[in-house]
Design a protein around this motif. Sequence first.
Motif, PDB file in Angstrom:
ATOM      1  N   LEU A 169       1.197  -0.616  -0.247  1.00 10.45           N
ATOM      2  CA  LEU A 169      -0.218  -0.324  -0.488  1.00 10.45           C
ATOM      3  C   LEU A 169       1.117   1.369   0.310  1.00 10.45           C
ATOM      4  N   SER A 170       2.138   1.451   0.773  1.00  5.80           N
ATOM      5  CA  SER A 170       3.444   2.381   0.907  1.00  5.80           C
ATOM      6  C   SER A 170       3.479   2.356  -0.026  1.00  5.80           C
ATOM      7  N   TYR A 171       3.716   2.091  -1.463  1.00  6.29           N
ATOM      8  CA  TYR A 171       4.312   2.142  -2.423  1.00  6.29           C
ATOM      9  C   TYR A 171       3.539   3.446  -4.016  1.00  6.29           C
ATOM     10  N   GLY A 172       2.118   3.828  -3.060  1.00  9.16           N
ATOM     11  CA  GLY A 172       1.391   4.086  -4.528  1.00  9.16           C
ATOM     12  C   GLY A 172       1.838   5.491  -4.763  1.00  9.16           C
ATOM     13  N   LYS A 173       1.823   5.742  -5.611  1.00 10.84           N
ATOM     14  CA  LYS A 173       2.357   6.759  -6.639  1.00 10.84           C
ATOM     15  C   LYS A 173       1.618   7.600  -6.310  1.00 10.84           C
ATOM     16  N   ASP A 214      -8.563  -3.832 -14.008  1.00 10.94           N
ATOM     17  CA  ASP A 214      -7.354  -4.441 -13.211  1.00 10.94           C
ATOM     18  C   ASP A 214      -7.063  -2.988 -12.130  1.00 10.94           C
ATOM     19  N   PHE A 215      -7.561  -1.665 -12.671  1.00  6.56           N
ATOM     20  CA  PHE A 215      -7.239  -0.676 -12.126  1.00  6.56           C
ATOM     21  C   PHE A 215      -7.481  -0.500 -10.235  1.00  6.56           C
ATOM     22  N   VAL A 216      -8.685  -1.215 -10.627  1.00  8.48           N
ATOM     23  CA  VAL A 216      -9.380  -1.210  -9.498  1.00  8.48           C
ATOM     24  C   VAL A 216      -9.063  -2.563  -8.109  1.00  8.48           C
ATOM     25  N   PHE A 217      -8.720  -3.358  -9.138  1.00  8.24           N
ATOM     26  CA  PHE A 217      -8.022  -4.275  -8.430  1.00  8.24           C
ATOM     27  C   PHE A 217      -6.986  -3.843  -7.879  1.00  8.24           C
ATOM     28  N   TRP A 218      -5.537  -3.287  -8.438  1.00  8.30           N
ATOM     29  CA  TRP A 218      -4.556  -3.335  -8.176  1.00  8.30           C
ATOM     30  C   TRP A 218      -4.061  -1.585  -7.717  1.00  8.30           C
ATOM     31  N   TYR A 219      -4.408  -0.483  -7.830  1.00  5.92           N
ATOM     32  CA  TYR A 219      -4.630   0.354  -7.505  1.00  5.92           C
ATOM     33  C   TYR A 219      -4.996   1.102  -6.716  1.00  5.92           C
ATOM     34  N   VAL A 220      -6.536   0.946  -6.744  1.00  9.42           N
ATOM     35  CA  VAL A 220      -7.492   1.553  -5.602  1.00  9.42           C
ATOM     36  C   VAL A 220      -6.811   1.700  -4.583  1.00  9.42           C
TER      37      VAL A 220
END
Length: 167
Positions: free
Chosen positions: A17-21, A47-53
């Motif tokens: 979670l802390s790797y988010g840009k 995929d955006f919702v699954f991995w980045y949200v």
Amino acid sequence: MPFMIGPAPIRRTKQYLSYGKLYIKDKIKIMSINYNEKGDHHQGARDFVFWYVPQIQYKNPNVQIVSFKNLTPSPFIRCFYENGKELIIDVDSKKKEEILSHCLQTIGKSSEQIQAEKMAAQKKENPSIFGVGCERACICMVPGQLPCPGIVKLPDHMRGKLKWNKD
């Protein structure tokens, strides 16, 4: 460990979670993502919702993120500003990386803004930092410290020239 059950349990680790840009601008209060669970042109949004949200939610606790499934023929992201205006981002047939890079350019903060906010937060969190540009200009402003020697003379036992030079 029960939290390591399910699809891609790595998404629930604090390190991931802390790797988010994406740090969303302060003026944006709500972000909604509209996509369908079926269809090839919706795959990037899924995929955006699954991995980045989850990363976006972790990095932006003051932004409400809502997902609407199976309500639209084409996927899009809608951002609501605090003054009532809206921004619609088309994510039709885009990959998750393309969506993230586009969001970084349009609704994300610049790296200079992020660094300035981190420095300001660090200065406020640490009371021992003082000097020009900080909350306290001098250590004497901290309660419990001796006043400045320019204002109040130090006691003789604390002055080096009287303590060490006993001529």
